[in-house]
Design a protein around this motif. Structure first.
Motif, short mmCIF file in Angstrom:
data_model
loop_
_atom_site.label_atom_id
_atom_site.label_comp_id
_atom_site.label_asym_id
_atom_site.label_seq_id
_atom_site.Cartn_x
_atom_site.Cartn_y
_atom_site.Cartn_z
N HIS A 66 -30.20 31.36 -2.88
CA HIS A 66 -28.86 31.14 -1.95
C HIS A 66 -28.37 32.59 -2.56
CE1 HIS A 66 -25.27 28.84 -4.01
NE2 HIS A 66 -25.03 29.77 -2.99
N ILE A 67 -27.69 33.18 -2.18
CA ILE A 67 -27.37 34.72 -2.20
C ILE A 67 -25.53 34.21 -2.40
CG2 ILE A 67 -27.16 37.41 -1.67
CD1 ILE A 67 -29.01 36.65 1.04
N HIS A 68 -25.28 35.12 -3.44
CA HIS A 68 -24.07 34.81 -3.80
C HIS A 68 -23.37 37.08 -3.22
CE1 HIS A 68 -23.59 31.56 -6.31
NE2 HIS A 68 -24.90 32.17 -6.51
N PHE A 69 -22.71 36.93 -1.59
CA PHE A 69 -22.06 38.05 -1.79
C PHE A 69 -20.72 38.48 -2.54
CE2 PHE A 69 -22.94 37.55 3.20
CZ PHE A 69 -24.91 37.72 3.17
N ASN A 70 -21.34 40.07 -2.85
CA ASN A 70 -19.71 41.00 -2.89
C ASN A 70 -19.69 41.31 -2.26
OD1 ASN A 70 -22.30 42.15 -3.45
ND2 ASN A 70 -21.57 43.61 -5.39
N HIS A 71 -18.66 42.36 -3.16
CA HIS A 71 -18.28 43.76 -1.82
C HIS A 71 -19.78 44.47 -0.72
CE1 HIS A 71 -18.41 46.01 -5.40
NE2 HIS A 71 -18.59 46.81 -4.47
N SER A 72 -20.61 44.32 -1.51
CA SER A 72 -21.66 45.65 -1.43
C SER A 72 -22.55 45.13 -0.03
CB SER A 72 -22.67 45.67 -2.50
OG SER A 72 -24.04 44.54 -2.43
N ILE A 73 -23.07 46.12 0.93
CA ILE A 73 -23.94 45.91 2.18
C ILE A 73 -25.07 45.14 1.53
CG2 ILE A 73 -24.86 48.32 2.46
CD1 ILE A 73 -24.57 48.24 5.34
N TRP A 74 -25.84 45.42 0.54
CA TRP A 74 -26.98 45.16 0.05
C TRP A 74 -27.39 43.36 0.23
CZ3 TRP A 74 -29.21 48.94 0.86
CH2 TRP A 74 -28.19 50.65 1.26
N CYS A 75 -25.90 42.95 -0.14
CA CYS A 75 -26.84 41.49 -0.01
C CYS A 75 -26.85 40.94 1.32
CB CYS A 75 -25.22 40.60 -1.31
SG CYS A 75 -25.01 40.96 -2.21
N ARG A 76 -25.80 41.75 1.71
CA ARG A 76 -25.99 41.23 3.87
C ARG A 76 -27.48 41.57 3.76
NH1 ARG A 76 -21.57 41.77 0.83
NH2 ARG A 76 -19.43 40.79 2.15
N SER A 82 -23.08 31.84 -0.44
CA SER A 82 -21.47 31.94 -0.76
C SER A 82 -20.98 32.90 -0.56
CB SER A 82 -21.81 32.08 -2.60
OG SER A 82 -22.32 30.46 -2.67
N MET A 83 -20.02 33.32 -0.50
CA MET A 83 -19.25 33.85 0.37
C MET A 83 -18.56 33.93 -0.46
SD MET A 83 -17.18 32.50 4.18
CE MET A 83 -16.63 33.38 3.81
N ASN A 84 -18.26 35.59 -1.49
CA ASN A 84 -17.30 35.99 -2.29
C ASN A 84 -16.30 36.65 -1.64
OD1 ASN A 84 -20.13 34.42 -3.55
ND2 ASN A 84 -17.87 34.06 -4.93
N THR A 85 -16.50 37.87 -1.60
CA THR A 85 -16.40 39.20 -0.84
C THR A 85 -16.33 39.34 0.61
OG1 THR A 85 -16.36 39.71 -3.19
CG2 THR A 85 -14.71 41.39 -1.53
N GLN A 86 -15.40 39.70 1.17
CA GLN A 86 -15.84 40.36 2.19
C GLN A 86 -15.90 41.76 2.39
OE1 GLN A 86 -12.19 39.56 4.17
NE2 GLN A 86 -12.49 37.92 5.17
#
Length: 193
Positions: A111-121, A137-141
């Motif tokens: 389960h990945i919680h996305f922040n604004h960084s490219i690294w989560c993607r 989980s979409m947190n920040t685009q």
């Protein structure tokens, strides 16, 4: 539970609350931390085994056992505070790669919680290629961080949108903070809501 065994989750988030006194410059408290902490606590109460893979904060432990079933592993390099802003997530990403490569044999779901960084993607794409069930989980685009940083509000970001779409389509499930946020993001990226 899966059969007679406990469900094992690898929770990936660049920012995760840990009790105790932490260096303020490296541990901003915000919505991502609140969400990931709340979900992790709820899953812990439900009897799920979790490893939380988060950033290493200089001066803090590399491993923290939060309960019998929940532990935190902190990855990345030691960074002086002035480099934390630009390099903390990249350092975390590099430190996370060995754990990701072992994840298929250790966890039932990531389960990945996305922040604004490219690294989560990029982590989402790697996990997908390793054929491990993935929840995002979409947190920040991703592009909103670039728009803000570069003061280019309203201009198209084809590369960041392409990567965002690739990351979402790599996931087995995507969780949005609100129905409106999810619907708007799906529309912007041309995804099925």
């Amino acid at each position: 539970m899966t059969g007679n065994s406990m469900l094992r989750i690898l929770r990936i988030t660049p920012h995760f609350y840990r009790p105790g006194k932490w260096p303020i410059g490296f541990d901003p408290v915000g919505g991502l931390q609140n969400q990931s902490w709340t979900i992790a606590q709820g899953m812990d109460r439900a009897g799920v085994a979790q490893t939380v893979l988060t950033t290493y904060i200089p001066g803090s432990p590399r491993r923290v056992q939060l309960s019998a079933r929940m532990r935190v592993k902190c990855t990345g390099f030691w960074l002086p505070e002035f480099l934390a802003g630009p390099l903390l997530c990249f350092s975390w990403f590099l430190g996370a790669i060995p754990e990701l490569l072992r994840a298929r044999h250790r966890y039932d779901v990531v389960h990945i919680h996305f922040n604004h960084s490219i690294w989560c993607r990029i982590i989402a794409v790697i996990v997908s290629r390793l054929k491990i069930p993935l929840v995002v989980s979409m947190n920040t685009q991703l592009w909103s961080g670039f728009q803000s940083a570069l003061r280019l509000k309203g201009k198209p970001y084809d590369i960041t949108r392409w990567l965002e779409k690739l990351a979402f389509t790599s996931a087995d499930r995507v969780v949005a903070l609100t129905e409106t946020f999810g619907r708007n993001t799906a529309s912007e990226l041309g995804l099925n809501a």
